[in-house]
Design a protein around this motif. Structure first.
Motif, mmCIF file in Angstrom:
data_model
loop_
_atom_site.group_PDB
_atom_site.id
_atom_site.type_symbol
_atom_site.label_atom_id
_atom_site.label_comp_id
_atom_site.label_asym_id
_atom_site.label_seq_id
_atom_site.Cartn_x
_atom_site.Cartn_y
_atom_site.Cartn_z
ATOM 1 N N GLU A 68 0.817 -1.219 0.000
ATOM 2 C CA GLU A 68 0.000 0.000 0.000
ATOM 3 C C GLU A 68 0.850 1.267 0.000
ATOM 4 O O GLU A 68 0.447 2.275 -0.575
ATOM 5 N N HIS A 69 2.024 1.236 0.614
ATOM 6 C CA HIS A 69 2.849 2.447 0.650
ATOM 7 C C HIS A 69 3.372 2.835 -0.741
ATOM 8 O O HIS A 69 3.943 3.901 -0.904
ATOM 9 N N ARG A 70 3.128 2.000 -1.760
ATOM 10 C CA ARG A 70 3.526 2.312 -3.143
ATOM 11 C C ARG A 70 2.324 2.630 -4.037
ATOM 12 O O ARG A 70 2.477 2.881 -5.225
ATOM 13 N N ARG A 92 -1.153 11.033 -5.177
ATOM 14 C CA ARG A 92 -0.698 11.554 -3.877
ATOM 15 C C ARG A 92 -0.246 12.998 -4.026
ATOM 16 O O ARG A 92 -0.551 13.844 -3.186
ATOM 17 N N ARG A 93 0.485 13.252 -5.060
ATOM 18 C CA ARG A 93 0.980 14.606 -5.316
ATOM 19 C C ARG A 93 -0.189 15.537 -5.653
ATOM 20 O O ARG A 93 -0.293 16.641 -5.115
ATOM 21 N N ALA A 131 -14.048 10.430 0.919
ATOM 22 C CA ALA A 131 -13.336 9.300 1.529
ATOM 23 C C ALA A 131 -12.064 8.978 0.746
ATOM 24 O O ALA A 131 -11.013 8.685 1.342
ATOM 25 N N ILE A 132 -12.127 9.035 -0.572
ATOM 26 C CA ILE A 132 -10.937 8.793 -1.395
ATOM 27 C C ILE A 132 -9.873 9.850 -1.088
ATOM 28 O O ILE A 132 -8.697 9.538 -0.902
ATOM 29 N N HIS A 133 -10.280 11.106 -1.019
ATOM 30 C CA HIS A 133 -9.330 12.179 -0.702
ATOM 31 C C HIS A 133 -8.671 11.908 0.648
ATOM 32 O O HIS A 133 -7.438 12.012 0.775
ATOM 33 N N ARG A 134 -9.452 11.566 1.646
ATOM 34 C CA ARG A 134 -8.902 11.312 2.986
ATOM 35 C C ARG A 134 -7.943 10.119 2.977
ATOM 36 O O ARG A 134 -6.910 10.153 3.629
ATOM 37 N N PHE A 135 -8.306 9.082 2.224
ATOM 38 C CA PHE A 135 -7.416 7.928 2.149
ATOM 39 C C PHE A 135 -6.096 8.303 1.488
ATOM 40 O O PHE A 135 -5.025 7.990 1.999
ATOM 41 N N VAL A 136 -6.165 8.986 0.354
ATOM 42 C CA VAL A 136 -4.934 9.345 -0.354
ATOM 43 C C VAL A 136 -4.050 10.213 0.540
ATOM 44 O O VAL A 136 -2.833 10.011 0.606
ATOM 45 N N LEU A 137 -4.641 11.144 1.280
ATOM 46 C CA LEU A 137 -3.843 11.988 2.174
ATOM 47 C C LEU A 137 -3.298 11.213 3.369
ATOM 48 O O LEU A 137 -2.338 11.654 3.999
ATOM 49 N N SER A 138 -3.860 10.051 3.664
ATOM 50 C CA SER A 138 -3.336 9.229 4.763
ATOM 51 C C SER A 138 -2.077 8.473 4.352
ATOM 52 O O SER A 138 -1.344 7.974 5.196
ATOM 53 N N PRO A 140 1.792 8.130 2.704
ATOM 54 C CA PRO A 140 2.969 9.012 2.751
ATOM 55 C C PRO A 140 3.039 9.892 1.500
ATOM 56 O O PRO A 140 2.648 9.468 0.416
ATOM 57 N N ALA A 141 3.532 11.096 1.688
ATOM 58 C CA ALA A 141 3.698 12.008 0.547
ATOM 59 C C ALA A 141 4.662 11.393 -0.457
ATOM 60 O O ALA A 141 5.580 10.661 -0.094
#
Length: 170
Positions: A68-70, A92-93, A131-138, A140-141
């Motif tokens: 998931e971190h990728r 993410r960006r 929810a998608i926005h919140r997940f993506v922001l959760s 790592p940058a």
């Protein structure tokens, strides 16, 4: 007086339940649980919505077995067709540059080039998009860039998949 006792007990019980429920819904612990639930919902939507299929390098080739971190870092694998060559953006960006409201507006109004199914974003509820926005922001940058769109007639400089319909041979 005893006939009013059950009514009084019921009223006190209802008042207690409402007080506890109100405290529970507005308490700090519940707000965090709600945010966690929203992030989980976003994770689920990204996974089943096919976002990773293009926006996560190697996701399809590895049958989804990418940590998931990728996820959602964009890809250098282009999609070439009559529209030119498009590249899956680094979500993410992108989403880190947008407020939740801006993301919802973009998702509900955008019309992009293939193969992005922009019409699927438009079909999502506002709550799902948030929810998608919140997940993506959760996650790592990740600021890794992806190649820019190449218009028709400009050959891509990275590997690409050709979307070229062909008629069957008779």
């Amino acid at each position: 007086m005893t006939r009013w006792a059950p009514i009084g007990i019921a009223a006190l019980s209802l008042g207690g339940i409402l007080t506890i429920t109100t405290f529970h819904w507005t308490g700090a612990g519940v707000g965090a649980a709600t945010a966690d639930d929203s992030i989980e919902r976003g994770r689920y939507l990204v996974k089943i919505g096919g976002c990773n299929d293009c926006h996560t390098p190697g996701y399809l080739a590895k049958a989804g077995d990418v940590p998931e971190h990728r996820w959602l870092v964009g890809d250098r694998l282009g999609f070439n067709g009559p529209w030119g060559t498009t590249y899956p953006s680094n979500l993410r960006r992108l989403l880190r540059t947008m407020s939740e409201d801006d993301w919802v507006e973009l998702a509900q109004t955008t019309k992009t080039r293939p193969p992005m199914p922009w019409f699927n974003l438009r079909a999502m509820t506002e709550a799902d998009l948030r929810a998608i926005h919140r997940f993506v922001l959760s996650l790592p940058a990740d600021d890794n860039p992806v190649p820019d769109y190449a218009p028709p007639g400009h050959p891509p400089k990275t590997p690409y998949i050709v979307f070229e319909p062909r008629a069957p041979k008779s």
